[in-house]
Scaffold this active site. Structure first.
Site, PDB file in Angstrom:
ATOM      1  N   HIS A 206      73.389  75.656 175.808  1.00  0.00           N
ATOM      2  CA  HIS A 206      72.737  75.094 176.986  1.00  0.00           C
ATOM      3  C   HIS A 206      71.750  73.954 176.716  1.00  0.00           C
ATOM      4  O   HIS A 206      71.907  72.864 177.268  1.00  0.00           O
ATOM      5  CB  HIS A 206      72.060  76.204 177.795  1.00  0.00           C
ATOM      6  CG  HIS A 206      73.016  77.195 178.368  1.00  0.00           C
ATOM      7  ND1 HIS A 206      72.638  78.461 178.751  1.00  0.00           N
ATOM      8  CD2 HIS A 206      74.347  77.111 178.616  1.00  0.00           C
ATOM      9  CE1 HIS A 206      73.693  79.114 179.219  1.00  0.00           C
ATOM     10  NE2 HIS A 206      74.741  78.321 179.147  1.00  0.00           N
ATOM     11  N   ASP A 302      66.040  78.769 178.248  1.00  0.00           N
ATOM     12  CA  ASP A 302      66.729  78.896 176.959  1.00  0.00           C
ATOM     13  C   ASP A 302      65.927  78.335 175.789  1.00  0.00           C
ATOM     14  O   ASP A 302      66.077  78.809 174.666  1.00  0.00           O
ATOM     15  CB  ASP A 302      68.110  78.215 177.033  1.00  0.00           C
ATOM     16  CG  ASP A 302      69.110  79.042 177.843  1.00  0.00           C
ATOM     17  OD1 ASP A 302      69.200  80.253 177.581  1.00  0.00           O
ATOM     18  OD2 ASP A 302      69.780  78.488 178.737  1.00  0.00           O
TER      19      ASP A 302
END
Lengths: 369, 369
Positions: A206, A302
């Site tokens: 990500h 993330d």
């Protein structure tokens, strides 16, 4: 005869609504907690959530909830199992809020923990002076692909077949799986929380994919295929480097992590001579659009909750994480935030200075030196 | 009466051809050197280069060259001024090749030096045992915007009005400008080579803009507007950080560097509340396409020859360069090359361990401790 298992779902986002409704439709008494009362006013008014589901006969209909609350006290009062379905950035706050109300025997599951969520949760409970004998567990990924289309609505697109779960200590994982099994036979034993934490593919994919396509995301508002157009030979070289760093750190901790290539094969039967090819050989990635902007959990969740603790473990145990560090730094610059400070550092996890064997003893047996 | 100034142009790329032809058309005896003889066979056969020019009356026609050679000995034999027009990655090699043949009084100009080109050149000559009393200078940017459309053809789109040039030592800059003035009155005195080296805007713009759009460059083969679509709010935040690091390093060395914002205003009269706005307010950037792939000098030249020496100076003099380092690392990963090793590190420049006052004395007076 054992009384019925009472579930509390913490978090009324896309995932929490789906889980609460599904559990209710399976027949369990379900309490739904959300910090912001206004956000669940619609559900409270209707008394439940309307669920539609693409792949489950029991996942259709109106899931009537026992209670909808923004009081943690009330949320935990009757709970046997607390399913925490919030962004990882909120795990620590939830732990602080829950600490005063927890009772012996309760099970708390982070869905998912990202990296070191359960460790952070347990450490926070300890810091808050919580002495209740609860079990904290984390899953490696969220069990549903789901979306909420309205205030009291949820839709499940897919329920995963096998989702690793580990408790801290790992000796109590079986106990958690036993309790969850009637509702969720899909949960399987992850060896320990280092496994669930380090097999974190979102951490690899990500942030790097977002940053190495930052100009395109912002100038097109995400109007391109995130994986299919965003992953190219150079981008995949970065992903491969980050993945190698992750797997090497895991190996240093005695954990055989799944590589991104292995994961693509396991999860999607997608193969190739490298990540670039394997990703393009995954039909599941076609059609997935990029985020509309960079104010997205691909960065703000993330990076601090996955890449930062991975890099922090690498530093403590002597594994170089130059690729991961570069991505974290760029994220810091882009968001004007010091994710090295706000993220899951080893002091926040209570792991600072532990030897590898002390860390292993901790995650396996729950004993700190 | 002074004899006519003899020019040698080293490098027969887009820029070298334009410069050789232009100097010839101005009436100077010009020798063109290129390492690979085959590359200049067409020019040798025709005896010169056909030049077209958009903005100069004297820049039109056939520039007959005195000699075209791949022998450095021959190239330097008659040269008074050696204009070096090669990628910065080749400066060191050119210095090694030239060292045995240089004579007292010759002037060598790196067009441009990127960061610390002249310092590297002088250090290499010294290492090669060259004792000739030559002057090495560098320009801050290349004087022409030019392109070569055929083996013996060149086209000048624009000649810059004012191009800073500094010699090492700076006490000899005036002498270089005097000799160059009849041909190139556009060259103006840069204070010293730290100024020309640190006012390197390509270092700030090129690698970061390329990497933060890596997926788009590779998936579209560069079919988008490099600046106008590639620079967005997040991307410009990274550019601003790199720029701040560069300017801070310069300040630590006593150099008042031009900020990217100031440069956009000076060079293009483009202003804005930040880099994102200023770049979009520069009409000159509209229509400029991205590179077709990442095997481009924006990485393989600008990273090792600009960002690496800037970061190395930062490290030696205590200025943090986390943004620059992240970009360098990503470039290393993408190209599978250790640019920290192949780039201009302080040991290669002969600057390792110098105090700031020793460095200043060196660039100003040419005296090393």
């Amino acid at each position: 005869m054992e009384r019925e298992t009472c579930y509390t779902v913490v978090g009324a986002g896309h995932g929490g609504k789906a889980m609460a409704a599904h559990l209710a439709l399976m027949g369990y008494p379900v309490t739904l907690f959300n910090r912001t009362a206004a956000h669940v006013a619609g559900i409270q008014a209707r008394g439940g959530i309307q669920l539609t589901s693409a792949d489950s006969k029991d996942g259709q209909g109106f899931g009537a909830l026992r209670a909808v609350t923004s009081s943690m006290d009330q949320a935990l009062a009757e709970a046997d199992i607390v399913m925490i379905v919030v962004p990882a950035c909120a795990h620590q706050d939830i732990a602080r809020m829950a600490a005063p109300y927890l009772r012996d025997g309760q099970i708390l599951v982070l869905n998912p923990g990202r990296t070191c969520g359960a460790i952070e949760f347990v450490h926070t409970l300890r810091q808050e002076g919580c002495t209740a004998d609860v079990i904290v567990a984390e899953t490696g990924t969220f069990i549903y692909a789901s979306r909420s289309d309205g205030p009291a609505q949820a839709r499940i697109f897919r329920t995963k077949d096998a989702v690793p779960l580990a408790a801290i200590p790992a000796t109590r994982t079986a106990q958690v799986l036993d309790r969850l099994c009637p509702a969720y036979p899909q949960f399987i034993a992850g060896e320990n929380v280092l496994h669930t934490s380090l097999n974190n593919m979102g951490a690899i994919f990500h942030p790097a994919l977002t940053l190495l396509n930052a100009g395109r995301i912002e100038s097109t508002h995400g109007d391109y295929q995130f994986y299919i157009e965003g992953v190219t030979s150079s981008v995949s070289r970065v992903l491969e480097t980050l993945d190698r760093e992750r797997v090497t750190i895991a190996a240093a901790l005695g954990v055989r992590a799944v590589t991104a290539m292995e994961w693509l094969q396991m999860a999607y039967d997608a193969r190739g001579s490298g990540l670039n090819e394997a990703i393009h050989n995954n039909p599941g990635y076609y059609g997935i659009k990029a985020p509309a902007n960079l104010e997205h959990r691909y960065i703000f969740e993330d990076v601090p909750m996955s890449l930062v603790p991975i890099a922090a473990l690498g530093r403590q145990y002597g594994v170089q994480t130059k690729g991961i560090e570069s991505i974290v730094r760029l994220a810091c610059i882009v968001h004007g935030t010091d994710y090295w400070r706000t993220g899951r550092t080893l002091d926040k996890l209570g792991l600072l200075g532990l030897s590898i064997s002390e860390l292993t003893t901790y995650v396996m047996e729950g004993i700190l030196p």
